[in-house]
Design a protein around this motif. Structure first.
Motif, PDB file in Angstrom:
ATOM      1  N   SER A 398       6.091   6.035   8.734  1.00  0.00           N
ATOM      2  CA  SER A 398       6.340   5.462   7.404  1.00  0.00           C
ATOM      3  C   SER A 398       5.096   4.913   6.701  1.00  0.00           C
ATOM      4  CB  SER A 398       7.418   4.380   7.493  1.00  0.00           C
ATOM      5  OG  SER A 398       7.018   3.308   8.329  1.00  0.00           O
ATOM      6  N   PRO A 399       4.133   4.255   7.401  1.00  0.00           N
ATOM      7  CA  PRO A 399       2.959   3.774   6.671  1.00  0.00           C
ATOM      8  C   PRO A 399       2.149   4.880   5.995  1.00  0.00           C
ATOM      9  CG  PRO A 399       3.144   2.618   8.752  1.00  0.00           C
ATOM     10  CD  PRO A 399       4.143   3.740   8.785  1.00  0.00           C
ATOM     11  N   LEU A 400       2.306   6.124   6.471  1.00  0.00           N
ATOM     12  CA  LEU A 400       1.601   7.230   5.830  1.00  0.00           C
ATOM     13  C   LEU A 400       2.065   7.398   4.388  1.00  0.00           C
ATOM     14  CD1 LEU A 400       1.708   9.851   8.743  1.00  0.00           C
ATOM     15  CD2 LEU A 400      -0.170   8.307   8.125  1.00  0.00           C
ATOM     16  N   PHE A 401       3.342   7.090   4.139  1.00  0.00           N
ATOM     17  CA  PHE A 401       3.850   7.172   2.772  1.00  0.00           C
ATOM     18  C   PHE A 401       3.164   6.149   1.877  1.00  0.00           C
ATOM     19  CE2 PHE A 401       6.844   5.604  -0.475  1.00  0.00           C
ATOM     20  CZ  PHE A 401       7.009   6.779  -1.201  1.00  0.00           C
ATOM     21  N   GLY A 402       2.850   4.974   2.438  1.00  0.00           N
ATOM     22  CA  GLY A 402       2.155   3.962   1.651  1.00  0.00           C
ATOM     23  C   GLY A 402       0.795   4.428   1.200  1.00  0.00           C
ATOM     24  N   GLY A 403       0.042   5.025   2.126  1.00  0.00           N
ATOM     25  CA  GLY A 403      -1.268   5.548   1.763  1.00  0.00           C
ATOM     26  C   GLY A 403      -1.167   6.658   0.730  1.00  0.00           C
ATOM     27  N   LEU A 404      -0.141   7.509   0.876  1.00  0.00           N
ATOM     28  CA  LEU A 404       0.068   8.593  -0.088  1.00  0.00           C
ATOM     29  C   LEU A 404       0.405   8.029  -1.467  1.00  0.00           C
ATOM     30  CD1 LEU A 404       0.505  11.637  -0.711  1.00  0.00           C
ATOM     31  CD2 LEU A 404       2.899  11.295  -0.028  1.00  0.00           C
ATOM     32  N   ALA A 405       1.274   7.012  -1.493  1.00  0.00           N
ATOM     33  CA  ALA A 405       1.676   6.424  -2.776  1.00  0.00           C
ATOM     34  C   ALA A 405       0.488   5.829  -3.515  1.00  0.00           C
ATOM     35  CB  ALA A 405       2.754   5.359  -2.541  1.00  0.00           C
ATOM     36  N   ILE A 406      -0.414   5.186  -2.762  1.00  0.00           N
ATOM     37  CA  ILE A 406      -1.607   4.609  -3.384  1.00  0.00           C
ATOM     38  C   ILE A 406      -2.539   5.711  -3.876  1.00  0.00           C
ATOM     39  CG2 ILE A 406      -3.683   3.237  -2.964  1.00  0.00           C
ATOM     40  CD1 ILE A 406      -1.212   1.530  -3.138  1.00  0.00           C
ATOM     41  N   ALA A 407      -2.775   6.704  -3.017  1.00  0.00           N
ATOM     42  CA  ALA A 407      -3.713   7.771  -3.360  1.00  0.00           C
ATOM     43  C   ALA A 407      -3.223   8.600  -4.551  1.00  0.00           C
ATOM     44  CB  ALA A 407      -3.947   8.679  -2.155  1.00  0.00           C
ATOM     45  N   GLN A 408      -1.902   8.786  -4.661  1.00  0.00           N
ATOM     46  CA  GLN A 408      -1.334   9.609  -5.739  1.00  0.00           C
ATOM     47  C   GLN A 408      -0.989   8.803  -6.983  1.00  0.00           C
ATOM     48  OE1 GLN A 408      -1.117  12.993  -5.611  1.00  0.00           O
ATOM     49  NE2 GLN A 408      -2.182  12.811  -3.646  1.00  0.00           N
ATOM     50  N   ASN A 409      -1.288   7.509  -6.952  1.00  0.00           N
ATOM     51  CA  ASN A 409      -1.028   6.637  -8.104  1.00  0.00           C
ATOM     52  C   ASN A 409       0.448   6.616  -8.510  1.00  0.00           C
ATOM     53  OD1 ASN A 409      -3.792   5.839  -8.536  1.00  0.00           O
ATOM     54  ND2 ASN A 409      -4.152   7.896  -9.360  1.00  0.00           N
ATOM     55  N   TYR A 410       1.339   6.591  -7.507  1.00  0.00           N
ATOM     56  CA  TYR A 410       2.763   6.465  -7.806  1.00  0.00           C
ATOM     57  C   TYR A 410       3.030   5.124  -8.475  1.00  0.00           C
ATOM     58  CZ  TYR A 410       3.749  10.405  -4.633  1.00  0.00           C
ATOM     59  OH  TYR A 410       3.795  11.630  -4.028  1.00  0.00           O
ATOM     60  N   SER A 411       4.058   5.066  -9.287  1.00  0.00           N
ATOM     61  CA  SER A 411       4.453   3.802  -9.901  1.00  0.00           C
ATOM     62  C   SER A 411       5.195   2.939  -8.885  1.00  0.00           C
ATOM     63  CB  SER A 411       5.355   4.062 -11.106  1.00  0.00           C
ATOM     64  OG  SER A 411       6.615   4.580 -10.676  1.00  0.00           O
ATOM     65  N   LEU A 412       5.242   1.646  -9.155  1.00  0.00           N
ATOM     66  CA  LEU A 412       5.955   0.731  -8.266  1.00  0.00           C
ATOM     67  C   LEU A 412       7.450   1.056  -8.246  1.00  0.00           C
ATOM     68  CD1 LEU A 412       5.535  -1.794  -6.455  1.00  0.00           C
ATOM     69  CD2 LEU A 412       6.075  -3.189  -8.454  1.00  0.00           C
ATOM     70  N   GLU A 413       8.007   1.414  -9.390  1.00  0.00           N
ATOM     71  CA  GLU A 413       9.435   1.728  -9.476  1.00  0.00           C
ATOM     72  C   GLU A 413       9.782   2.951  -8.626  1.00  0.00           C
ATOM     73  OE1 GLU A 413       7.469   1.167 -12.001  1.00  0.00           O
ATOM     74  OE2 GLU A 413       8.248  -0.687 -12.890  1.00  0.00           O
ATOM     75  N   PHE A 414       8.966   4.005  -8.727  1.00  0.00           N
ATOM     76  CA  PHE A 414       9.244   5.215  -7.954  1.00  0.00           C
ATOM     77  C   PHE A 414       9.077   4.955  -6.458  1.00  0.00           C
ATOM     78  CE2 PHE A 414       7.756   9.115  -5.867  1.00  0.00           C
ATOM     79  CZ  PHE A 414       8.824   9.964  -6.150  1.00  0.00           C
ATOM     80  N   THR A 415       8.015   4.246  -6.101  1.00  0.00           N
ATOM     81  CA  THR A 415       7.731   3.990  -4.692  1.00  0.00           C
ATOM     82  C   THR A 415       8.844   3.194  -4.027  1.00  0.00           C
ATOM     83  OG1 THR A 415       5.348   4.013  -5.130  1.00  0.00           O
ATOM     84  CG2 THR A 415       6.075   2.981  -3.089  1.00  0.00           C
ATOM     85  N   LEU A 416       9.224   2.077  -4.630  1.00  0.00           N
ATOM     86  CA  LEU A 416      10.267   1.246  -4.031  1.00  0.00           C
ATOM     87  C   LEU A 416      11.644   1.895  -4.155  1.00  0.00           C
ATOM     88  CD1 LEU A 416       9.195  -2.398  -5.000  1.00  0.00           C
ATOM     89  CD2 LEU A 416       8.701  -1.078  -2.943  1.00  0.00           C
ATOM     90  N   GLY A 417      11.835   2.732  -5.175  1.00  0.00           N
ATOM     91  CA  GLY A 417      13.099   3.463  -5.291  1.00  0.00           C
ATOM     92  C   GLY A 417      13.306   4.416  -4.120  1.00  0.00           C
ATOM     93  N   CYS A 418      12.236   5.094  -3.710  1.00  0.00           N
ATOM     94  CA  CYS A 418      12.327   5.973  -2.540  1.00  0.00           C
ATOM     95  C   CYS A 418      12.623   5.174  -1.273  1.00  0.00           C
ATOM     96  CB  CYS A 418      11.021   6.751  -2.372  1.00  0.00           C
ATOM     97  SG  CYS A 418      10.687   7.959  -3.671  1.00  0.00           S
TER      98      CYS A 418
END
Length: 449
Positions: A398-418
């Motif tokens: 799961s922490p790999l998703f965090g690094g991906l979210a940061i690197a891909q500039n995901y929004s906070l809403e999309f990230t926490l929604g997933c």
């Protein structure tokens, strides 16, 4: 040969000094376990900055820590069913404390990551062995409550690690968290050795003729009537010496139940590991909230975690666990969604964090308590450890998703929604767990230990 029912003896005891001593020492172990596991995520940006690395470089450290936690849960925790809960807890605290203290001298982020992974092998064993020790020293009528108190200590440790991010790193650097996280488990070693006896249930199942069983009984209750030729038993059936086998958690109708528990723990702890590692960074990188400000608010939310853990422990002594726990996970999903939509500056955001902490720690605490109820003593530490190990596998990924979210500039809403989808799946799994025949036999209506 007269029979002495050790289980009935423990259940007859009122809460006194022996039980409180076990609780308080194991509470300290759970506290530092929670502190160490969550501390790195709270100060991750400061660690990366200290080594001159970007925030996403911390992904490797999180990965190493989670791999170490998974390995330890599968390999070290089950040893408590072979060599004793207290003995292995002493060994784990001593080894983990020494490695953590040594980590402050790491010269590169890579070195720190490797040392964190090795320390995680022993760190992961602390909680399951402490919970097994508490559950086997406590009368049935207070067992879930005592386990909840210990888990509240775990939550308190997580909150205390926020103090490092809020106040200590600016003065003493990121190393301050590792000093605290290493010294406290070393202090636990003499407390365990001299104040906490080995589990009576463990000794009875391993060797009913062990003379230390009678000695411990007399220390707990000097008025106990013992001769020199008792056969110590657990429950109505005569106890025979048994060595816990690693595959016992799948035998005698437990396979389906164990599979569901592992899946639930994997998803639940994946969710916890991801948010513990990346949530402060998500808010810093995606919402412009400094980690010091987020840490202060998160410390307030700790109150929700303690209340959630204590509440579910009290309720599980009265309500069927597989009905109660899914309610907490549904609430957790709602809280994660709201965190992305309520402005950080709004007073309501603190309420949302309280709800998040309340449901997250309460839900995972309920899973841990349920495991102590549905598995017999001889495999309890293995069951807790292996369930935790399954959870750590989720924590590795799961922490790999965090690094991906940061690197891909995901929004906070999309990230926490997933992320909010995960607790809903866990709620369904726990509900299904109540339909398994073994769980129905061992944990009817209310928690019975």
């Amino acid at each position: 040969m007269p029979r002495f029912d050790v289980e009935a003896f423990i259940d007859r005891q009122s809460i006194g000094r022996p039980q409180m001593t076990v609780l308080l020492v194991c509470l300290l172990v759970c506290f530092i376990d929670g502190f160490d596991i969550f501390m790195v995520g709270k100060i991750a940006p400061a660690i990366a900055e200290g080594f001159g690395e970007p925030s996403e470089a911390m992904t490797f450290l999180f990965l190493c820590q989670q791999i170490g936690l998974a390995v330890g849960a599968f390999l070290v925790a089950p040893l408590a069913d072979r060599f004793g809960r207290r003995n292995m807890l002493v060994f784990a605290c001593a080894t983990f404390g020494l490695i953590t203290v040594a980590s402050v001298y790491a010269q590169t982020l890579f070195q720190l990551s490797i040392m964190r992974g090795i320390a995680g092998v022993f760190m992961s064993a602390g909680l399951p062995m402490a919970l097994a020790l508490i559950s086997e020293a406590t009368p049935k009528k207070r067992r879930s409550t005592f386990i909840a108190i210990a888990l509240a200590g775990y939550s308190s440790g997580s909150a205390a690690s926020g103090a490092v991010a809020a106040w200590l790193i600016d003065i003493y650097g990121w190393q301050s968290g590792f000093w605290i996280g290493g010294i406290v488990p070393l202090l636990c070693v003499p407390l365990l050795m001299f104040l906490v006896p080995e589990s009576l249930k463990y000794r009875t199942e391993r060797d009913p003729t062990d003379p230390r069983i009678a000695n411990t009984i007399m220390r707990m209750d000097p008025s106990a009537s013992l001769s020199d030729d008792e056969l110590f038993v657990l429950g109505e059936n005569e106890a025979t010496a048994k060595k816990a086998q690693l595959l016992d958690v799948f035998l005698d109708g437990r396979a389906w139940m164990t599979g569901i528990i592992w899946a639930a723990c994997m998803l639940s702890m994946a969710n916890i590991a991801l948010l513990a590692a990346w949530l402060p960074t998500f808010f810093q990188e995606m919402a412009g909230v400094p980690i010091q400000e987020f840490a202060i608010v998160a410390m307030i939310a700790y109150i929700g975690g303690v209340v959630g853990t204590l509440t579910i422990g009290w309720l599980m002594d009265r309500i069927r666990a597989t009905t109660l726990i899914p309610i907490y996970f549904v609430g957790l999903s709602i809280a994660i969604l709201l965190m992305a939509r309520i402005p950080f500056e709004a007073p309501l955001f603190i309420v949302v964090l309280l709800l998040w902490s309340f449901t997250q720690t309460g839900a995972q605490g309920g899973l841990n308590t349920l495991i102590t109820q549905v598995y017999p003593p001889r495999m309890r530490s293995t069951a807790l450890g292996w369930s935790g190990g399954a959870g750590r596998i989720g924590g590795v990924i799961s922490p790999l998703f965090g690094g991906l979210a940061i690197a891909q500039n995901y929004s906070l809403e999309f990230t926490l929604g997933c992320i909010a989808i995960v607790p809903l799946v866990v709620a369904i799994l726990v509900f299904l767990l109540g339909k398994t025949s073994y769980a129905q036999r061992t944990a009817p209506v209310a928690a019975t230990g």
